[in-house]
Design an enzyme around this catalytic site. Structure first.
Site, PDB file in Angstrom:
ATOM      1  N   GLU A   1      32.896  24.954  36.037  1.00 27.56           N
ATOM      2  CA  GLU A   1      32.415  23.473  36.528  1.00 27.56           C
ATOM      3  C   GLU A   1      31.162  23.025  36.691  1.00 27.56           C
ATOM      4  O   GLU A   1      30.365  24.043  36.290  1.00 27.56           O
ATOM      5  CB  GLU A   1      32.802  23.459  38.354  1.00 27.56           C
ATOM      6  CG  GLU A   1      31.687  22.417  39.221  1.00 27.56           C
ATOM      7  CD  GLU A   1      31.538  22.993  40.819  1.00 27.56           C
ATOM      8  OE1 GLU A   1      31.986  23.900  40.846  1.00 27.56           O
ATOM      9  OE2 GLU A   1      31.879  21.395  41.140  1.00 27.56           O
TER      10      GLU A   1
ATOM     11  N   VAL B   1      17.772  10.102  25.493  1.00 21.86           N
ATOM     12  CA  VAL B   1      18.797   9.146  24.645  1.00 21.86           C
ATOM     13  C   VAL B   1      18.308   9.354  23.143  1.00 21.86           C
ATOM     14  O   VAL B   1      17.504   8.260  22.110  1.00 21.86           O
ATOM     15  CB  VAL B   1      18.126   7.693  24.633  1.00 21.86           C
ATOM     16  CG1 VAL B   1      19.360   6.699  24.007  1.00 21.86           C
ATOM     17  CG2 VAL B   1      18.432   7.154  26.511  1.00 21.86           C
TER      18      VAL B   1
ATOM     19  N   ALA C   1      25.665   8.100  35.156  1.00 19.81           N
ATOM     20  CA  ALA C   1      25.579   9.197  33.776  1.00 19.81           C
ATOM     21  C   ALA C   1      27.288   9.198  33.023  1.00 19.81           C
ATOM     22  O   ALA C   1      27.705  10.191  32.694  1.00 19.81           O
ATOM     23  CB  ALA C   1      25.291  11.059  34.525  1.00 19.81           C
TER      24      ALA C   1
ATOM     25  N   GLY D   1      29.148   6.219  31.700  1.00 20.25           N
ATOM     26  CA  GLY D   1      28.747   6.949  30.009  1.00 20.25           C
ATOM     27  C   GLY D   1      28.874   7.889  29.420  1.00 20.25           C
ATOM     28  O   GLY D   1      29.474   7.790  28.678  1.00 20.25           O
TER      29      GLY D   1
HETATM   30  N1  ACO Z   1      24.221   6.699  30.928  1.00 14.07           N
HETATM   31  C1  ACO Z   1      25.525   5.852  29.471  1.00 14.07           C
HETATM   32  N2  ACO Z   1      25.247   6.418  28.753  1.00 14.07           N
HETATM   33  C2  ACO Z   1      24.585   7.008  27.778  1.00 14.07           C
HETATM   34  C3  ACO Z   1      23.232   7.678  29.353  1.00 14.07           C
HETATM   35  C4  ACO Z   1      23.709   7.474  30.733  1.00 14.07           C
HETATM   36  N3  ACO Z   1      22.849   7.120  31.523  1.00 14.07           N
HETATM   37  N4  ACO Z   1      22.667   8.421  28.602  1.00 14.07           N
HETATM   38  C5  ACO Z   1      23.360   8.566  27.660  1.00 14.07           C
HETATM   39  N5  ACO Z   1      23.677   7.714  26.861  1.00 14.07           N
HETATM   40  C6  ACO Z   1      24.282   7.316  25.867  1.00 14.07           C
HETATM   41  C7  ACO Z   1      23.629   7.449  25.404  1.00 14.07           C
HETATM   42  O1  ACO Z   1      23.404   6.224  24.768  1.00 14.07           O
HETATM   43  C8  ACO Z   1      23.947   7.653  23.891  1.00 14.07           C
HETATM   44  O2  ACO Z   1      25.488   7.090  22.698  1.00 14.07           O
HETATM   45  P1  ACO Z   1      24.916   6.828  21.422  1.00 14.07           P
HETATM   46  O3  ACO Z   1      25.348   8.441  20.867  1.00 14.07           O
HETATM   47  O4  ACO Z   1      26.409   6.071  21.110  1.00 14.07           O
HETATM   48  O5  ACO Z   1      23.844   6.716  20.876  1.00 14.07           O
HETATM   49  C9  ACO Z   1      25.473   9.345  23.832  1.00 14.07           C
HETATM   50  O6  ACO Z   1      25.792   8.762  25.578  1.00 14.07           O
HETATM   51  C10 ACO Z   1      24.715  10.412  24.212  1.00 14.07           C
HETATM   52  O7  ACO Z   1      23.075   9.894  24.394  1.00 14.07           O
HETATM   53  P2  ACO Z   1      22.051  11.509  23.879  1.00 14.07           P
HETATM   54  O8  ACO Z   1      21.033  10.741  23.227  1.00 14.07           O
HETATM   55  O9  ACO Z   1      22.867  12.743  23.666  1.00 14.07           O
HETATM   56  O10 ACO Z   1      22.187  11.683  25.096  1.00 14.07           O
HETATM   57  P3  ACO Z   1      20.732  12.584  26.387  1.00 14.07           P
HETATM   58  O11 ACO Z   1      19.908  13.083  26.001  1.00 14.07           O
HETATM   59  O12 ACO Z   1      20.255  11.085  26.404  1.00 14.07           O
HETATM   60  O13 ACO Z   1      21.447  13.127  27.671  1.00 14.07           O
HETATM   61  C11 ACO Z   1      21.715  12.530  29.469  1.00 14.07           C
HETATM   62  C12 ACO Z   1      22.214  12.765  28.580  1.00 14.07           C
HETATM   63  C13 ACO Z   1      21.800  14.347  30.216  1.00 14.07           C
HETATM   64  C14 ACO Z   1      22.423  12.169  31.172  1.00 14.07           C
HETATM   65  C15 ACO Z   1      20.339  12.423  30.336  1.00 14.07           C
HETATM   66  O14 ACO Z   1      19.957  11.293  30.591  1.00 14.07           O
HETATM   67  C16 ACO Z   1      20.174  12.920  31.992  1.00 14.07           C
HETATM   68  O15 ACO Z   1      19.330  13.818  32.157  1.00 14.07           O
HETATM   69  N6  ACO Z   1      19.955  11.735  32.661  1.00 14.07           N
HETATM   70  C17 ACO Z   1      19.247  11.664  34.024  1.00 14.07           C
HETATM   71  C18 ACO Z   1      20.146  13.170  34.699  1.00 14.07           C
HETATM   72  C19 ACO Z   1      21.843  12.789  34.499  1.00 14.07           C
HETATM   73  O16 ACO Z   1      22.004  11.516  35.179  1.00 14.07           O
HETATM   74  N7  ACO Z   1      22.225  13.601  34.456  1.00 14.07           N
HETATM   75  C20 ACO Z   1      23.554  14.058  35.009  1.00 14.07           C
HETATM   76  C21 ACO Z   1      23.717  13.612  36.251  1.00 14.07           C
HETATM   77  S1  ACO Z   1      25.589  14.377  36.450  1.00 14.07           S
HETATM   78  C22 ACO Z   1      25.484  15.894  36.399  1.00 14.07           C
HETATM   79  O17 ACO Z   1      24.601  16.762  36.333  1.00 14.07           O
HETATM   80  C23 ACO Z   1      27.109  17.255  36.999  1.00 14.07           C
END
Ligand code: ACO
Length: 357
Positions: free
Chosen positions: A104, A116, A147, A149
């Site tokens: 998990e 991103v 998140a 997406g």
């Molecule tokens: N919603 C939709 N799509 C997203 C999001 C989002 N919040 N974040 C990234 N993506 C997409 C990107 O556009 C990218 O698409 P592409 O491959 O077509 O260009 C793809 O997902 C992968 O993006 P990465 O650059 O590899 O991801 P990133 O390094 O930004 O990490 C993460 C993603 C971990 C969600 C980051 O944005 C983050 O830390 N967000 C804030 C914290 C968060 O929401 N964490 C998840 C909570 S749930 C949990 O922890 C269980």
């Protein structure tokens, strides 16, 4: 501007494929590393865990800081840190449920200045590779609604395919999150998945271009599997009649194909999950004292991949010297009955205790 910042800026403009390539190169050159960290009491580990905790609390402000620190430092949780040029830029913290063969994900985040840019994707792919080594077949998480997406792009879906009794009661319920599942396929190389997909896309495009106009004009009669043969229009492609279908019709099938087809059927059965990997002696210390001839689907798969079959001591090389050789060359085009007999003799474990995962 510092070189790390320059590299980061570059990545934000790149396509996902170019980013992945850049990350793979950074990893080869040691600029990017993924480190498994647990609370083992060492200063180095504690510093890394606290760095990750700080990223989680900044990126997930709705989660209480105390709650985050408790889980990150909890000894039943493991974290995977994403380290770019010596600085922790993201992480994922998860709890492994070894008996249920799933994990998990509690937290997953990348620092604001690195989001991103593909770190989240690389982190998840590294986690999946780690899961393969740890005998974890599924990942579950309560995804933050913002998140979903991101998790979907990492292969997670809202439909949980594991049986409820396998996970219910093992994971904590959260309000405001969406339960998502991702199946881990041991056959997939997650670190190269985007490159493989790109190569396949390019190969298909080239084939379509080469065969182009001529193929589009042609009209083909339907295909009747009972008649067998190659369907019109697929000559010259890698299409093959299903091994299982052939063997059911009594047609000769290469032994290796027949065994692969049987393995695929067994391994994808809904109740096959306890047999996917070897039993760990940490779970059942006397297992190998009681079960003298153990087998699991991962060992079966490993033996099938190089087409290396084991001989038993009972059917020694003197009684059946050709069994291994013909399976290894895969040139053994035998009737199904012969395949089954050979397979049975090849499957038995000769002796010894398997290594623990
Ligand atoms: N919603 C939709 N799509 C997203 C999001 C989002 N919040 N974040 C990234 N993506 C997409 C990107 O556009 C990218 O698409 P592409 O491959 O077509 O260009 C793809 O997902 C992968 O993006 P990465 O650059 O590899 O991801 P990133 O390094 O930004 O990490 C993460 C993603 C971990 C969600 C980051 O944005 C983050 O830390 N967000 C804030 C914290 C968060 O929401 N964490 C998840 C909570 S749930 C949990 O922890 C269980």
């Amino acid at each position: 501007m510092a070189s790390a910042e320059l590299a980061v800026d570059n990545k934000s403009d790149q396509t996902p494929l170019a980013r992945e390539r850049q990350h793979a190169q950074d990893e080869r050159e040691g600029r990017l590393r993924f480190v498994v960290v647990k609370n083992d009491g060492l200063d180095r580990s504690l510093i890394s865990l606290i760095d990750m905790k700080s990223i989680y609390s900044k990126q997930l402000p709705k989660m209480g800081k105390e709650y985050i620190v408790r889980l990150v430092l909890d000894r039943s949780h493991t974290s995977l840190a994403c380290v770019f040029e010596g600085e922790i830029v993201g992480g994922v913290t998860y709890r492994r449920h070894a008996t249920q063969a799933f994990a998990e994900i509690a937290f997953c985040a990348v620092s604001a200045t690195h989001q991103v840019r593909g770190y989240g994707t690389r982190l998840m792919n590294q986690l999946k590779e780690h899961c393969k080594r740890e005998g974890i077949h599924f990942l579950l998480t309560y995804a933050d609604n913002h998140a979903i997406g991101y998790f979907r792009k990492q292969g997670f879906q809202k439909q949980v395919t594991m049986k409820r009794e396998r996970w219910l009661g093992y994971i904590k319920d959260y309000d405001g999150g969406t339960l998502m599942e991702c199946a881990i396929d041991t056959q997939v190389d997650y670190l190269n998945i985007r490159f493989v997909a790109e190569e396949q896309r390019r190969a298909i495009a080239e084939r379509m271009e080469a065969g182009g106009a001529q193929q589009q004009e042609a009209e083909y009669a339907g295909y009747d599997p009972a008649e067998g043969g190659v369907p019109a229009g697929l000559q010259g492609t890698s299409w093959r009649e299903s091994a299982l279908h052939c063997s059911m019709q009594g047609k000769p099938v290469p032994l290796a194909d027949c065994l692969q087809a049987v393995l695929a059927e067994v391994a994808t059965h809904a109740d096959a999950w306890p047999f996917q990997t070897a039993v760990s002696t940490s779970l059942a210390p006397d297992y190998y004292e009681v079960i003298k001839d153990p087998v699991d689907l991962a060992s079966v798969r490993a033996r099938l991949t190089p087409r290396a079959h084991l001989h038993t001591t009972t059917r020694s090389s003197s009684s059946s010297p050709t069994c291994c050789a013909c399976a290894k060359t895969a040139a053994c085009t035998t009737a199904t009955t012969t395949s089954t007999t050979t397979a049975r003799s090849g499957w038995r474990r000769s002796s010894g205790r398997r290594s623990e995962r």
